[in-house]
Every structure is written in C-alpha cells, then in structure tokens.
Write a protein that holds these residues in place. Structure first.
Motif, PDB file in Angstrom:
ATOM      1  N   ALA A   1      -1.064 -23.435  16.747  1.00  0.00           N
ATOM      2  CA  ALA A   1      -1.676 -22.137  17.086  1.00  0.00           C
ATOM      3  C   ALA A   1      -0.641 -21.104  17.542  1.00  0.00           C
ATOM      4  CB  ALA A   1      -2.753 -22.316  18.150  1.00  0.00           C
ATOM      5  N   GLY A   2       0.551 -21.182  16.950  1.00  0.00           N
ATOM      6  CA  GLY A   2       1.612 -20.234  17.310  1.00  0.00           C
ATOM      7  C   GLY A   2       1.721 -19.100  16.305  1.00  0.00           C
ATOM      8  N   LYS A   3       2.722 -18.240  16.535  1.00  0.00           N
ATOM      9  CA  LYS A   3       2.932 -17.090  15.668  1.00  0.00           C
ATOM     10  C   LYS A   3       4.280 -17.239  14.946  1.00  0.00           C
ATOM     11  CE  LYS A   3       2.992 -12.055  16.183  1.00  0.00           C
ATOM     12  NZ  LYS A   3       2.039 -11.509  15.260  1.00  0.00           N
ATOM     13  N   VAL A   4       4.222 -17.083  13.621  1.00  0.00           N
ATOM     14  CA  VAL A   4       5.452 -17.133  12.830  1.00  0.00           C
ATOM     15  C   VAL A   4       6.016 -15.715  12.720  1.00  0.00           C
ATOM     16  CG1 VAL A   4       6.375 -17.467  10.493  1.00  0.00           C
ATOM     17  CG2 VAL A   4       4.856 -19.200  11.487  1.00  0.00           C
ATOM     18  N   ILE A   5       7.280 -15.567  13.110  1.00  0.00           N
ATOM     19  CA  ILE A   5       7.924 -14.252  12.991  1.00  0.00           C
ATOM     20  C   ILE A   5       9.175 -14.415  12.124  1.00  0.00           C
ATOM     21  CG2 ILE A   5       9.059 -12.358  14.244  1.00  0.00           C
ATOM     22  CD1 ILE A   5       7.125 -13.430  16.643  1.00  0.00           C
ATOM     23  N   LEU A   6       9.149 -13.741  10.965  1.00  0.00           N
ATOM     24  CA  LEU A   6      10.278 -13.854  10.037  1.00  0.00           C
ATOM     25  C   LEU A   6      11.257 -12.707  10.265  1.00  0.00           C
ATOM     26  CD1 LEU A   6       8.353 -14.844   6.788  1.00  0.00           C
ATOM     27  CD2 LEU A   6       9.568 -16.359   8.346  1.00  0.00           C
ATOM     28  N   ASP A   7      12.455 -13.068  10.624  1.00  0.00           N
ATOM     29  CA  ASP A   7      13.495 -12.066  10.892  1.00  0.00           C
ATOM     30  C   ASP A   7      14.315 -11.848   9.622  1.00  0.00           C
ATOM     31  OD1 ASP A   7      15.076 -10.332  12.300  1.00  0.00           O
ATOM     32  OD2 ASP A   7      15.494 -11.734  13.938  1.00  0.00           O
ATOM     33  N   LYS A   8      15.204 -10.861   9.635  1.00  0.00           N
ATOM     34  CA  LYS A   8      16.031 -10.630   8.441  1.00  0.00           C
ATOM     35  C   LYS A   8      17.081 -11.744   8.286  1.00  0.00           C
ATOM     36  CE  LYS A   8      19.378  -7.380  10.333  1.00  0.00           C
ATOM     37  NZ  LYS A   8      18.895  -6.530  11.396  1.00  0.00           N
ATOM     38  N   ILE A   9      17.424 -11.983   7.037  1.00  0.00           N
ATOM     39  CA  ILE A   9      18.377 -13.057   6.737  1.00  0.00           C
ATOM     40  C   ILE A   9      19.762 -12.448   6.517  1.00  0.00           C
ATOM     41  CG2 ILE A   9      18.938 -14.972   5.175  1.00  0.00           C
ATOM     42  CD1 ILE A   9      15.886 -15.002   4.476  1.00  0.00           C
ATOM     43  N   GLU A  10      20.722 -12.983   7.247  1.00  0.00           N
ATOM     44  CA  GLU A  10      22.104 -12.513   7.161  1.00  0.00           C
ATOM     45  C   GLU A  10      22.674 -12.699   5.749  1.00  0.00           C
ATOM     46  OE1 GLU A  10      26.257 -13.999   9.018  1.00  0.00           O
ATOM     47  OE2 GLU A  10      24.440 -14.587  10.123  1.00  0.00           O
ATOM     48  N   GLN A  11      23.564 -11.813   5.337  1.00  0.00           N
ATOM     49  CA  GLN A  11      24.187 -11.970   4.017  1.00  0.00           C
ATOM     50  C   GLN A  11      25.218 -13.092   4.062  1.00  0.00           C
ATOM     51  OE1 GLN A  11      26.582  -8.752   2.515  1.00  0.00           O
ATOM     52  NE2 GLN A  11      26.523  -9.557   0.445  1.00  0.00           N
ATOM     53  N   PRO A  12      25.142 -14.027   3.089  1.00  0.00           N
ATOM     54  CA  PRO A  12      26.149 -15.093   3.089  1.00  0.00           C
ATOM     55  C   PRO A  12      27.443 -14.650   2.414  1.00  0.00           C
ATOM     56  CG  PRO A  12      24.548 -15.485   1.345  1.00  0.00           C
ATOM     57  CD  PRO A  12      24.150 -14.192   2.018  1.00  0.00           C
ATOM     58  N   GLN A  13      28.469 -15.443   2.609  1.00  0.00           N
ATOM     59  CA  GLN A  13      29.748 -15.273   1.895  1.00  0.00           C
ATOM     60  C   GLN A  13      29.470 -15.310   0.384  1.00  0.00           C
ATOM     61  OE1 GLN A  13      32.396 -18.226   3.465  1.00  0.00           O
ATOM     62  NE2 GLN A  13      33.793 -18.111   1.724  1.00  0.00           N
ATOM     63  N   THR A  14      30.285 -14.630  -0.406  1.00  0.00           N
ATOM     64  CA  THR A  14      30.022 -14.628  -1.857  1.00  0.00           C
ATOM     65  C   THR A  14      31.163 -15.225  -2.688  1.00  0.00           C
ATOM     66  OG1 THR A  14      30.818 -12.356  -1.940  1.00  0.00           O
ATOM     67  CG2 THR A  14      28.440 -12.646  -1.858  1.00  0.00           C
ATOM     68  N   GLU A  15      32.330 -15.355  -2.087  1.00  0.00           N
ATOM     69  CA  GLU A  15      33.469 -15.895  -2.839  1.00  0.00           C
ATOM     70  C   GLU A  15      34.104 -17.069  -2.107  1.00  0.00           C
ATOM     71  OE1 GLU A  15      34.665 -15.148  -5.830  1.00  0.00           O
ATOM     72  OE2 GLU A  15      33.242 -13.509  -6.158  1.00  0.00           O
ATOM     73  N   TRP A  16      34.578 -18.028  -2.896  1.00  0.00           N
ATOM     74  CA  TRP A  16      35.333 -19.154  -2.344  1.00  0.00           C
ATOM     75  C   TRP A  16      36.602 -19.328  -3.164  1.00  0.00           C
ATOM     76  CZ3 TRP A  16      30.156 -18.621  -1.997  1.00  0.00           C
ATOM     77  CH2 TRP A  16      29.562 -18.896  -0.757  1.00  0.00           C
ATOM     78  N   LYS A  17      37.557 -20.104  -2.627  1.00  0.00           N
ATOM     79  CA  LYS A  17      38.814 -20.294  -3.361  1.00  0.00           C
ATOM     80  C   LYS A  17      38.681 -21.369  -4.430  1.00  0.00           C
ATOM     81  CE  LYS A  17      42.079 -19.205   0.305  1.00  0.00           C
ATOM     82  NZ  LYS A  17      41.524 -19.903   1.474  1.00  0.00           N
ATOM     83  N   SER A  18      37.819 -22.346  -4.172  1.00  0.00           N
ATOM     84  CA  SER A  18      37.681 -23.485  -5.096  1.00  0.00           C
ATOM     85  C   SER A  18      36.375 -24.211  -4.787  1.00  0.00           C
ATOM     86  CB  SER A  18      38.843 -24.463  -4.883  1.00  0.00           C
ATOM     87  OG  SER A  18      38.755 -24.984  -3.566  1.00  0.00           O
ATOM     88  N   ILE A  19      36.026 -25.134  -5.669  1.00  0.00           N
ATOM     89  CA  ILE A  19      34.816 -25.927  -5.441  1.00  0.00           C
ATOM     90  C   ILE A  19      35.020 -26.858  -4.226  1.00  0.00           C
ATOM     91  CG2 ILE A  19      35.362 -27.804  -7.091  1.00  0.00           C
ATOM     92  CD1 ILE A  19      31.886 -26.145  -6.629  1.00  0.00           C
ATOM     93  N   GLN A  20      36.259 -27.259  -4.030  1.00  0.00           N
ATOM     94  CA  GLN A  20      36.575 -28.070  -2.835  1.00  0.00           C
ATOM     95  C   GLN A  20      36.230 -27.292  -1.562  1.00  0.00           C
ATOM     96  OE1 GLN A  20      38.622 -31.429  -2.605  1.00  0.00           O
ATOM     97  NE2 GLN A  20      37.307 -31.214  -0.822  1.00  0.00           N
TER      98      GLN A  20
END
Ligand code: FEO
Length: 173
Positions: A66-85
């Motif tokens: 019987a609680g309230k769900v509050i959806l906040d904004k989602i932070e932008q993630p990183q978009t580039e990596w150096k390698s799959i490792q």
C-alpha cells in the motif's frame, strides 16, 4: 501493514538504481554493437532486461504494501569504452556497487523493524551473488582471450546464446 515512508523512499531509490543499471547495460550493448561484437551486445541487452525486471519487482512490492511508487529521472550513462574488456570490468564493478545498495537496504529494513521488506530483499541478496559471479566469469574469460580475434569470436558466439524469459522473469544462459 502499510510500508513506512523511510523504507518506501529507499525502495523508490532502488527502482531508479535498477533502471539506471538497465540504461547502463543498454549503452554498453550499443557500444558492443558498434565494435562488431553482436553476441556481447545480446548478452548486455538481456542483462538490461533483467535489470528492468528487478526494478519492476520492487515497484510491485511497494504497491503490495500500500505504498506509493515515485519514478525519478534516470541519469545518463557513459557511452564510450576503450574495449570490451573495459566494459566487463565496469560491469563487475557496477554489480559490486549494487550489492552494497542492496545490503544497505537490508540494514535499513532491520533498523525500521520491517520484517516483510527484510524477507523480500533476501531474493536480491541471493541474486547479487549470481550477478557478481557471472560478470566476474566474463572478465576472467576476456583476460584469457586477451584481444585474440579468434578467441573473441568464439566468446562472442557464446554470449549470443543468452536469452531472457519474460513469462518466468528468469533467464537461461
Ligand atoms: Fe539488479 Fe544487476 O542488479
């Protein structure tokens, strides 16, 4: 018994953290696609779906108390990596952080004497052991392959096999 506000706020924060995880893994999936590793991209896409299911588990739980769900904004993630490792090193580190968040929630549920939430969170405690273990396994495999194109191709084919079962909210690897 209705969930109290402190516990409710903390669980709402965790919904956001799970959805952020989904966003992060989707960004990693897009990166994998861009470097021609479709199997890794698939694995990460399945991982993103799993994170959404984690968030939704908490979402449903808040309603069941019987609680309230509050959806906040989602932070932008990183978009580039150096390698799959690097992607999987980060995945492992990220899962360790999520484990810490879950453990903090368990501590809070004890402080608040909220037995139902403490019990509910046990599923996540167990899940995090698996989450860390599977990320670490891939980190180790990638280290062994060490950027060797043939090894990477074999590993990519293995990663392509992961599926997510919506109906059961489970997965097969
Ligand atoms: Fe929802 Fe990967 O922990």
């Amino acid at each position: 018994m209705e969930i109290n506000k402190t516990m409710q706020d903390a669980l709402n924060k965790q919904i956001n953290a799970e959805f952020y995880s989904a966003y992060l893994y989707m960004a990693m999936s897009a990166y994998s696609e861009s470097i021609n590793l479709p199997g890794f991209a698939n694995w990460l896409k399945m991982q993103a779906q799993e994170e959404i299911s984690h968030g939704m588990k908490i979402y449903e739980y808040i309603f069941s108390r019987a609680g309230k769900v509050i959806l906040d904004k989602i932070e932008q993630p990183q978009t580039e990596w150096k390698s799959i490792q690097e992607v999987f090193n980060d995945t492992y580190e990220h899962e360790k952080k999520v484990t810490e968040l879950i453990n903090n929630l368990v501590d809070l549920s004890r402080e608040e004497k909220d037995k139902a939430t403490e019990l509910f969170l046990q599923w996540f405690v167990t899940e995090q052991v698996e989450e860390e273990d599977s990320a670490d396994e891939i980190v180790q495999k990638l280290k062994r392959v060490n950027e060797d194109p043939n090894g990477l191709m074999i590993l990519d084919a293995e990663m392509a096999k992961r599926v997510f079962n919506h109906a059961q909210n489970t997965e097969t690897k």
